[in-house]
Design an enzyme around this catalytic site. Structure first.
Site, PDB file in Angstrom:
ATOM      1  N   ASN A 160       1.321  -1.608  -0.399  1.00 45.96           N
ATOM      2  CA  ASN A 160       0.143   0.413  -0.134  1.00 45.96           C
ATOM      3  C   ASN A 160       1.043   1.170   0.135  1.00 45.96           C
ATOM      4  O   ASN A 160       1.925   1.037  -0.980  1.00 45.96           O
ATOM      5  CB  ASN A 160      -1.104  -0.028   1.197  1.00 45.96           C
ATOM      6  CG  ASN A 160      -2.399   0.732   0.398  1.00 45.96           C
ATOM      7  OD1 ASN A 160      -2.641   1.702   0.469  1.00 45.96           O
ATOM      8  ND2 ASN A 160      -3.439   0.158   0.232  1.00 45.96           N
ATOM      9  N   HIS A 199       3.398   0.253  -3.323  1.00 43.95           N
ATOM     10  CA  HIS A 199       3.670  -0.765  -2.759  1.00 43.95           C
ATOM     11  C   HIS A 199       4.930  -1.724  -2.712  1.00 43.95           C
ATOM     12  O   HIS A 199       5.046  -1.640  -4.090  1.00 43.95           O
ATOM     13  CB  HIS A 199       2.563  -2.155  -4.343  1.00 43.95           C
ATOM     14  CG  HIS A 199       1.597  -2.200  -3.617  1.00 43.95           C
ATOM     15  ND1 HIS A 199       0.992  -2.209  -3.011  1.00 43.95           N
ATOM     16  CD2 HIS A 199       0.313  -2.198  -4.874  1.00 43.95           C
ATOM     17  CE1 HIS A 199      -0.683  -2.200  -2.902  1.00 43.95           C
ATOM     18  NE2 HIS A 199      -0.872  -2.327  -4.206  1.00 43.95           N
ATOM     19  N   HIS A 246      -2.097  -9.426  -3.502  1.00 44.59           N
ATOM     20  CA  HIS A 246      -2.589  -9.192  -4.467  1.00 44.59           C
ATOM     21  C   HIS A 246      -3.356  -9.829  -5.682  1.00 44.59           C
ATOM     22  O   HIS A 246      -3.929  -8.864  -6.414  1.00 44.59           O
ATOM     23  CB  HIS A 246      -1.747  -7.924  -4.947  1.00 44.59           C
ATOM     24  CG  HIS A 246      -3.149  -6.338  -5.534  1.00 44.59           C
ATOM     25  ND1 HIS A 246      -3.744  -6.059  -5.864  1.00 44.59           N
ATOM     26  CD2 HIS A 246      -2.587  -4.698  -4.969  1.00 44.59           C
ATOM     27  CE1 HIS A 246      -4.064  -4.930  -6.092  1.00 44.59           C
ATOM     28  NE2 HIS A 246      -2.838  -4.421  -5.714  1.00 44.59           N
ATOM     29  N   SER A 247      -4.043 -11.019  -4.784  1.00 42.46           N
ATOM     30  CA  SER A 247      -5.144 -12.124  -5.954  1.00 42.46           C
ATOM     31  C   SER A 247      -6.400 -10.790  -5.629  1.00 42.46           C
ATOM     32  O   SER A 247      -7.067 -10.433  -5.223  1.00 42.46           O
ATOM     33  CB  SER A 247      -4.989 -13.073  -5.549  1.00 42.46           C
ATOM     34  OG  SER A 247      -4.557 -13.700  -5.813  1.00 42.46           O
ATOM     35  N   ASP A 267     -11.242   1.103  -2.896  1.00 40.52           N
ATOM     36  CA  ASP A 267     -10.031   0.797  -3.320  1.00 40.52           C
ATOM     37  C   ASP A 267      -9.928   1.639  -1.834  1.00 40.52           C
ATOM     38  O   ASP A 267      -9.301   2.189  -1.254  1.00 40.52           O
ATOM     39  CB  ASP A 267      -9.835   1.516  -3.816  1.00 40.52           C
ATOM     40  CG  ASP A 267      -8.481   1.463  -3.873  1.00 40.52           C
ATOM     41  OD1 ASP A 267      -7.607   2.561  -4.744  1.00 40.52           O
ATOM     42  OD2 ASP A 267      -7.462   0.746  -4.044  1.00 40.52           O
ATOM     43  N   GLN A 270      -7.758  -3.969   2.946  1.00 40.57           N
ATOM     44  CA  GLN A 270      -8.121  -3.080   1.300  1.00 40.57           C
ATOM     45  C   GLN A 270      -9.100  -3.716   0.466  1.00 40.57           C
ATOM     46  O   GLN A 270      -8.804  -4.941   0.199  1.00 40.57           O
ATOM     47  CB  GLN A 270      -7.022  -2.823   0.807  1.00 40.57           C
ATOM     48  CG  GLN A 270      -7.059  -1.611  -0.170  1.00 40.57           C
ATOM     49  CD  GLN A 270      -6.620  -0.107   0.155  1.00 40.57           C
ATOM     50  OE1 GLN A 270      -6.315   0.276   1.364  1.00 40.57           O
ATOM     51  NE2 GLN A 270      -7.171   0.611  -0.358  1.00 40.57           N
ATOM     52  N   GLU A 314      -6.686  -7.747  -0.035  1.00 43.49           N
ATOM     53  CA  GLU A 314      -6.136  -7.512   0.475  1.00 43.49           C
ATOM     54  C   GLU A 314      -5.374  -6.841   2.319  1.00 43.49           C
ATOM     55  O   GLU A 314      -5.887  -6.643   1.939  1.00 43.49           O
ATOM     56  CB  GLU A 314      -4.772  -6.153  -0.399  1.00 43.49           C
ATOM     57  CG  GLU A 314      -4.815  -6.214  -1.423  1.00 43.49           C
ATOM     58  CD  GLU A 314      -4.461  -5.273  -2.655  1.00 43.49           C
ATOM     59  OE1 GLU A 314      -3.982  -4.707  -1.877  1.00 43.49           O
ATOM     60  OE2 GLU A 314      -5.370  -4.556  -3.067  1.00 43.49           O
TER      61      GLU A 314
HETATM   62  C1  G6D Z   1      -4.476   1.531  -7.679  1.00 39.51           C
HETATM   63  O1  G6D Z   1      -5.424   2.332  -5.607  1.00 39.51           O
HETATM   64  C2  G6D Z   1      -5.071   1.633  -6.274  1.00 39.51           C
HETATM   65  C3  G6D Z   1      -4.012   0.776  -5.607  1.00 39.51           C
HETATM   66  O2  G6D Z   1      -4.769   0.481  -4.257  1.00 39.51           O
HETATM   67  C4  G6D Z   1      -4.227  -0.787  -6.547  1.00 39.51           C
HETATM   68  O3  G6D Z   1      -2.960  -2.162  -5.551  1.00 39.51           O
HETATM   69  C5  G6D Z   1      -3.861  -0.649  -7.457  1.00 39.51           C
HETATM   70  O4  G6D Z   1      -4.540   0.331  -8.647  1.00 39.51           O
HETATM   71  C6  G6D Z   1      -3.714  -1.980  -8.479  1.00 39.51           C
HETATM   72  O5  G6D Z   1      -3.231   2.204  -7.466  1.00 39.51           O
END
Ligand code: G6D
Length: 352
Positions: free
Chosen positions: A80, A106, A178-179, A252, A290, A317
Site C-alpha cells: 500500500n 506497494h 494482491h490476487s 479502493d 484493502q 488485501e
Molecule cells: C490503484 O489505488 C489502487 C491500488 O490500491 C491498487 O493496488 C492498484 O491500483 C492496483 O493504484
C-alpha cells in the site's frame, strides 16, 4: 494430494520459470510460479461441481514482469501507500520510489512479484515455500531482510499464506497478496463482480485524502457505501456516498477490521456469487484489509486471452494500515532487528 510442476516460460534474465500446482482431495487446484511467487490459478467448483479458474492473471511472464495491476502478487516489503515516498526510522530518513503521485505504492518500482525465488517442497506434501534474500537498501528499505512465503492448500479447501521475515536492522514491513477474485460463471472470464456480494468484519474505515493517503482518522461506515457489515452487492454501494458525502465510483479503501489485533487469525471478509454458489472467506491476523474492485481496468490478452474491463475482479488485501509508519495512532509497522515477523492470511473456498 501433492505437487506437480511444469515449465511456465523464461523470464527477462533468460532463467527458466517453473509453475507449481497444489491439488487437494476435493479437486481444488492452486498454481504458482517461482518468478515472483505469484498465484497464477485458483480452480474451484461451483454448486454444480463445475470447476473454473477464479483468479485473474496474465498469459506470460513478460506480462507479469511488466504488471502494475499486481495480479496474484505477493507485495512487500511494504504494501500500500507511504506518503511522500519517505519515512523516518531511528532518526534517519529513508527515501523510496515515488511511483504513485508523490507516494510510494506497494514498495515502488522493484516488485517482489518480479524477483526469482528459491523453492522448497516435497512432492507428496500440500505446501510450497518460496524464499529470497532482500539486501540492505533494496527498494530503499534498511536492513538485510530474509523472508519466505509458504502456500498450503489443505483438504478443508483453505489456501493458507504464511509470511515470515527477519532483518539485521530495524525496518518496516507490511506484506499482502494482491490476487483478484471473480466467483461468477466463467470465473476470471466473467465480465465483472458487480453483482457479487461482499461482507466485511469492520465498523470503521480509514478515509483518505485526494491522493489516497489515509488522514489518520477512523470513520464509522454504518449506512454508507462502505457498510458491508451484512452481505451487500458491490453494485449497490457504487454510486452511493461515503461518510463525507463523496460518491464512491469504485472501491479502493482500507477497512479497520474488528478486534484488538491480539486474537490471531480471524475471519475478515467474504465474497459470494448467488448464481454459481461460490463463496470465498478471507481470514487474517492483520488489522486492516484493502477492498479494491479493479476500478479502471482495461487490459487485452490476459490469461486465456481474456480482456479485463472495469470491476473485473475484487481484491481482499489483508494488511497493516496504509502509511502506518507515518501515521500516529496506526498499528506499529516497525520490525526490530533480529525479531521474527510472522503473519497468516487464509482464503477458504466453499459453495452454498
Ligand atoms: C490503484 O489505488 C489502487 C491500488 O490500491 C491498487 O493496488 C492498484 O491500483 C492496483 O493504484
Amino acid at each position: 494430494m501433492g505437487i506437480t510442476k511444469s515449465i511456465y516460460g523464461v523470464n527477462k534474465d533468460g532463467a527458466e520459470v517453473t509453475k507449481y500446482t497444489l491439488k487437494n482431495k476435493n479437486g481444488i487446484e492452486v498454481s504458482f510460479i517461482d518468478s515472483g511467487a505469484v498465484i497464477t490459478n485458483i480452480i474451484v467448483p461451483d454448486r454444480d461441481g463445475v470447476f473454473e479458474d477464479i483468479a485473474l492473471g496474465y498469459n506470460s511472464i513478460a506480462q507479469y514482469e511488466a504488471s502494475v495491476t499486481y495480479f496474484g502478487a505477493p507485495i512487500g516489503r511494504y504494501a500500500n501507500r507511504i506518503s511522500g515516498a519517505k519515512f523516518v526510522l531511528n532518526g534517519k530518513e529513508y527515501k523510496l520510489d515515488q511511483n504513485d503521485s508523490t507516494n510510494c505504492l506497494h514498495s515502488g518500482n522493484l516488485q517482489y512479484s518480479c524477483c526469482m525465488y528459491n523453492t522448497e517442497y516435497n512432492e507428496d506434501e500440500d505446501k510450497i515455500i518460496f524464499s529470497r534474500h532482500s539486501p540492505d537498501g533494496e527498494q530503499g528499505f534498511p536492513g538485510n531482510f530474509d523472508y519466505s512465503i509458504t502456500y498450503t492448500l489443505d483438504n478443508d479447501n483453505r489456501l493458507i499464506i504464511e509470511y515470515k521475515a527477519i532483518c539485521d536492522k530495524d525496518t518496516i514491513v507490511n506484506f499482502t497478496n494482491h490476487s483478484y477474485f471473480n466467483l461468477g460463471k466463467g470465473g476470471h472470464k466473467c465480465p465483472d463482480v458487480l453483482g457479487q456480494e461482499v461482507q466485511i468484519e469492520a465498523d470503521y474505515y480509514t478515509p483518505v485524502n485526494d491522493i489516497l493517503v489515509p488522514t489518520g482518522e477512523l470513520k464509522e461506515l454504518a449506512g454508507t457505501a462502505l457498510d458491508f457489515r451484512e452481505f451487500k452487492k458491490l453494485k449497490d454501494g457504487i454510486g452511493k456516498a461515503d461518510a463525507y458525502g463523496n460518491i464512491v465510483t469504485g472501491y479502493d479503501y482500507n477497512f479497520a477490521l474488528r478486534g484488538d489485533g491480539k486474537e490471531g487469525v480471524k475471519r475478515a471478509a467474504q465474497l459470494r456469487d448467488s448464481s454459481t454458489g461460490r463463496i470465498m472467506e478471507m481470514y487474517t491476523d492483520l488489522p486492516g484489509m484493502q477492498l479494491f474492485t479493479a476500478n479502471d481496468m482495461d487490459i487485452d490478452n490476459c490469461k486465456d486471452g481474456v480482456h479485463y474491463g472495469n470491476f473485473c475482479g475484487a481484491c481482499f488485501e489483508s494488511q497493516n494500515f496504509p502509511n502506518a509508519i507515518n501515521t500516529e495512532g496506526f498499528p506499529d509497522a516497525v520490525l526490530k532487528a533480529g525479531e521474527q515477523f510472522k503473519s497468516t492470511t487464509i482464503f477458504c473456498f466453499k459453495t452454498f
